[in-house]
Design a protein around this motif. Structure first.
Motif, mmCIF file in Angstrom:
data_model
loop_
_atom_site.group_PDB
_atom_site.id
_atom_site.type_symbol
_atom_site.label_atom_id
_atom_site.label_comp_id
_atom_site.label_asym_id
_atom_site.label_seq_id
_atom_site.Cartn_x
_atom_site.Cartn_y
_atom_site.Cartn_z
ATOM 1 N N UNK A 48 20.247 -22.232 73.536
ATOM 2 C CA UNK A 48 19.215 -21.362 72.965
ATOM 3 C C UNK A 48 18.536 -20.633 74.113
ATOM 4 N N UNK A 49 18.690 -19.296 74.135
ATOM 5 C CA UNK A 49 18.064 -18.457 75.153
ATOM 6 C C UNK A 49 16.782 -17.877 74.552
ATOM 7 N N UNK A 50 15.635 -18.282 75.118
ATOM 8 C CA UNK A 50 14.351 -17.841 74.562
ATOM 9 C C UNK A 50 13.805 -16.648 75.331
ATOM 10 N N UNK A 51 13.095 -15.791 74.612
ATOM 11 C CA UNK A 51 12.541 -14.563 75.183
ATOM 12 C C UNK A 51 11.364 -14.140 74.302
ATOM 13 N N UNK A 52 10.196 -13.833 74.910
ATOM 14 C CA UNK A 52 9.039 -13.466 74.094
ATOM 15 C C UNK A 52 8.129 -12.501 74.845
ATOM 16 N N UNK A 91 31.039 -12.021 68.286
ATOM 17 C CA UNK A 91 30.982 -12.039 66.818
ATOM 18 C C UNK A 91 31.296 -13.430 66.280
ATOM 19 N N UNK A 92 30.417 -13.876 65.393
ATOM 20 C CA UNK A 92 30.584 -15.197 64.811
ATOM 21 C C UNK A 92 30.092 -16.332 65.688
ATOM 22 N N UNK A 93 29.526 -16.003 66.885
ATOM 23 C CA UNK A 93 29.086 -17.055 67.805
ATOM 24 C C UNK A 93 27.618 -16.930 68.200
ATOM 25 N N UNK A 94 26.913 -15.916 67.685
ATOM 26 C CA UNK A 94 25.512 -15.723 68.075
ATOM 27 C C UNK A 94 24.621 -15.593 66.848
ATOM 28 N N UNK A 95 23.343 -15.894 67.074
ATOM 29 C CA UNK A 95 22.345 -15.786 66.004
ATOM 30 C C UNK A 95 20.993 -15.513 66.626
ATOM 31 N N UNK A 96 20.248 -14.524 66.068
ATOM 32 C CA UNK A 96 18.877 -14.245 66.484
ATOM 33 C C UNK A 96 17.920 -15.027 65.597
ATOM 34 N N UNK A 100 9.825 -16.075 64.395
ATOM 35 C CA UNK A 100 8.597 -15.841 65.163
ATOM 36 C C UNK A 100 8.541 -14.406 65.692
ATOM 37 N N UNK A 101 9.194 -13.501 65.014
ATOM 38 C CA UNK A 101 9.233 -12.115 65.481
ATOM 39 C C UNK A 101 7.849 -11.471 65.419
ATOM 40 N N UNK A 102 6.987 -11.933 64.488
ATOM 41 C CA UNK A 102 5.637 -11.368 64.373
ATOM 42 C C UNK A 102 4.788 -11.657 65.612
ATOM 43 N N UNK A 103 5.139 -12.726 66.326
ATOM 44 C CA UNK A 103 4.403 -13.045 67.559
ATOM 45 C C UNK A 103 5.185 -12.643 68.803
ATOM 46 N N UNK A 104 6.239 -11.844 68.614
ATOM 47 C CA UNK A 104 6.965 -11.286 69.756
ATOM 48 C C UNK A 104 8.029 -12.188 70.347
ATOM 49 N N UNK A 105 8.546 -13.154 69.583
ATOM 50 C CA UNK A 105 9.596 -14.056 70.083
ATOM 51 C C UNK A 105 10.881 -13.824 69.307
ATOM 52 N N UNK A 106 11.963 -13.646 70.040
ATOM 53 C CA UNK A 106 13.260 -13.417 69.398
ATOM 54 C C UNK A 106 14.329 -14.117 70.251
ATOM 55 N N UNK A 107 14.521 -15.408 69.980
ATOM 56 C CA UNK A 107 15.458 -16.223 70.763
ATOM 57 C C UNK A 107 16.890 -15.976 70.282
ATOM 58 N N UNK A 108 17.827 -16.221 71.194
ATOM 59 C CA UNK A 108 19.252 -16.033 70.906
ATOM 60 C C UNK A 108 19.957 -17.378 71.013
ATOM 61 N N UNK A 109 20.696 -17.728 69.967
ATOM 62 C CA UNK A 109 21.505 -18.942 69.991
ATOM 63 C C UNK A 109 22.981 -18.561 70.111
ATOM 64 N N UNK A 110 23.673 -19.230 71.060
ATOM 65 C CA UNK A 110 25.110 -19.015 71.251
ATOM 66 C C UNK A 110 25.802 -20.364 71.148
ATOM 67 N N UNK A 111 26.876 -20.433 70.371
ATOM 68 C CA UNK A 111 27.623 -21.683 70.274
ATOM 69 C C UNK A 111 29.093 -21.464 70.658
#
Length: 300
Positions: A48-52, A91-96, A100-111
């Motif tokens: 999980x790559x976090x970014x805010x 494709x098929x390996x990531x998810x946003x 918590x987008x309202x507070x400016x956080x949009x983490x990326x999950x890669x499997x």
């Protein structure tokens, strides 16, 4: 009276407008934050790559992009209209994670992580009037199999013990120790990297009869992670010793052999003496027979 109040009303209006402009300017200024230091994740696993944003602002109307600029690849993009676009390789390996987008956080999950996923990632937020980004580093790891210790004879010098392990990334370190924690130098060592980037390890030490029979082989990853350890005690059967009862037995056998040889030599000597005496007696008898006609004496 009404005319006298107009300058005060204009000043108040101007102050309000300036304040609104200042607030608007402050509202559109932001900074993108990511975790300090590199992240580690297992090969084949999930990260999980976090970014805010700081301050915490709504990013719902912004464009948010996760990418790998050094490779020219977009990983996952969120668009202001709420739609998303995945990079071709992901494709098929990531998810946003948009909860918590309202507070400016949009983490990326890669499997299903592969070695090609290792490296630097860029997270950027872009509004109508402002832009900011930040990068983070992803390191991948693979903890190999438990070490297998193989024992075999090593020429005439002693016993070789080989430590075998497979499935490591990055390249692991191999350390041999004896029971006194003394570090041993391997006789040979190989770290072969397969086509998929995984390392297989083979390390061999040689010990002699006088060496400490207790050995430990420790493999540690090149990045933070658990070690794998195997230990062994070399049995005395690999170093056959002369038993205490064998020494006197050997001495007795040697003495007996010497005695037998002496008896054989004595018998030969006696046989020769006896044979020589018989020859002398025969010659003497023959000589006396020849003397009888001259002596006028008959044979005894």
């Amino acid at each position: 009276m009404l005319g006298a109040r107009r300058p005060h009303s204009s000043a108040a209006l101007l102050s309000t407008v300036l304040l609104l402009h200042i607030q608007a300017a402050v509202a559109v200024s932001f900074q993108v934050l990511v975790p300090a230091g590199p992240l580690s994740a297992p090969l084949g696993g999930t990260v999980l790559l976090s970014c805010h944003l700081s301050p915490a602002l709504s990013a719902q109307a912004m464009q948010v992009k996760w990418s790998r600029p050094q490779l020219g690849q977009d990983v996952h993009v969120y668009l202001p209209d709420g739609t998303e676009v995945q990079g071709e390789r992901y494709r098929g390996r990531t998810e946003l994670l948009r909860d918590r987008i309202q507070s400016g956080s949009l983490a990326l999950r890669i499997w299903n992580l592969t070695l090609r996923d290792e490296g630097r990632y860029l997270c950027d937020f872009q509004s109508d009037t402002y832009f900011s980004d930040a990068t983070l580093e992803l390191h991948l790891t693979s903890s190999g199999s438990d070490p297998l210790l193989d024992v075999s004879l090593y020429k005439d010098q002693g016993v070789s013990v080989t430590c075998l392990s497979a499935g490591w990334y990055p390249e692991p370190n191999v350390l041999w120790r004896n029971s006194h924690q003394k570090i041993l130098t391997p006789e040979s060592e190989q770290k072969l990297q397969s086509d998929d980037g995984i390392f297989n390890v083979s390390s061999t030490v040689v010990i002699t009869e006088s060496s400490d029979p207790a050995l430990t082989c420790t493999l540690s990853p090149g990045s933070p992670g658990p070690e794998k350890v195997s230990a062994i005690v070399i049995s005395d059967t690999f170093f056959p010793r002369v038993s205490s009862w064998r020494v006197p037995l050997f001495v007795i056998l040697v003495i007996l052999m010497i005695c037998v040889c002496f008896l054989i030599l004595a018998a030969l000597c006696l046989w020769r003496i006896h044979k020589e005496k018989g020859a002398i007696y025969t010659e003497l008898s023959t000589f006396l027979l020849h003397l009888q006609p001259f002596m006028g004496v008959g044979p005894c």
